[in-house]
Design an enzyme around this catalytic site. Structure first.
Site, short mmCIF file in Angstrom:
data_model
loop_
_atom_site.label_atom_id
_atom_site.label_comp_id
_atom_site.label_asym_id
_atom_site.label_seq_id
_atom_site.Cartn_x
_atom_site.Cartn_y
_atom_site.Cartn_z
N ASP A 1 -2.35 0.96 7.40
CA ASP A 1 -1.58 0.81 6.16
C ASP A 1 -1.17 -0.64 5.96
O ASP A 1 -1.22 -1.17 4.84
CB ASP A 1 -0.34 1.72 6.19
CG ASP A 1 -0.72 3.19 6.32
OD1 ASP A 1 -1.41 3.70 5.43
OD2 ASP A 1 -0.35 3.79 7.34
N GLU B 1 -1.53 -1.40 -4.81
CA GLU B 1 -2.76 -0.63 -5.06
C GLU B 1 -2.47 0.46 -6.09
O GLU B 1 -1.44 1.12 -6.04
CB GLU B 1 -3.27 0.00 -3.77
CG GLU B 1 -4.57 0.75 -3.96
CD GLU B 1 -5.15 1.28 -2.66
OE1 GLU B 1 -6.21 1.89 -2.72
OE2 GLU B 1 -4.52 1.09 -1.60
N ASP C 1 0.87 -1.18 0.00
CA ASP C 1 0.00 0.00 0.00
C ASP C 1 0.90 1.23 0.00
O ASP C 1 1.42 1.63 1.04
CB ASP C 1 -0.90 -0.01 1.23
CG ASP C 1 -1.84 1.17 1.28
OD1 ASP C 1 -2.27 1.65 0.21
OD2 ASP C 1 -2.15 1.63 2.40
#
Length: 169
Positions: free
Chosen positions: A139, A67, A7
């Site tokens: 996160d 992502e 991420d």
């Protein structure tokens, strides 16, 4: 198969490692890489890269998933996030890993069932899907969600390819 979910973020980059055996997912490790706001952009990107390489060397994942970047209202923030994301894509690629990319809505849908889930819902589902992954940052939970999403989609693709090969025979 061991998967690394990432991420990207300039302040905090989440990472998560899971093992996949058929439909069974096992939590391996997760964490967050922090860079100091007072450092130069180059120094912050270097920290992210170095720490990601250390994670890859330590856990030896087979594949990675990241992502995709969303557009921000602030173009400067979007640009900086894009630069951090570039480093997050580069580190596993340099280590020889295949790197998949998923939209945030695809990840949320794979984990929670809706593309508009919030961070609390993601954390809750990740902790249910991966016992032992409870105490990690948002996160890191997002990174684990990305790894779970990749396990789902990569597994579906592998089953489809196997079925097509079987039909050809």
């Amino acid at each position: 198969m061991r998967l690394l979910g990432l991420d990207p973020g300039l302040r905090a980059t989440g990472w998560g490692i899971i093992d996949v055996r058929g439909n069974h997912l096992t939590f391996v490790a997760a964490g967050t890489i922090h860079s100091a706001a007072h450092q130069s952009l180059a120094a912050r990107l270097s920290v992210i890269y170095s720490e990601l390489i250390a994670v890859i060397d330590s856990y030896k994942p087979d594949e990675a998933a990241v992502e995709e970047t969303f557009l921000n209202r602030n173009p400067v923030s979007t640009l900086k996030l894009g630069q951090a994301r570039g480093v997050v894509l580069l580190a596993p690629a340099q280590a020889g890993l295949a790197v998949a990319e998923y939209a945030a809505t695809t990840i949320k849908k794979a984990i929670v069932g809706t593309g508009h889930a919030d961070k609390i819902q993601i954390q809750s589902m990740v902790s249910r899907l991966l016992p032992g992954a409870l105490a990690h940052s948002p996160d890191a939970a997002d990174a684990l969600a990305i790894a779970i999403c990749h396990a789902h989609y990569a597994g579906s693709a592998q089953r489809t390819i196997a079925a097509l090969k079987a039909e050809v025979r």
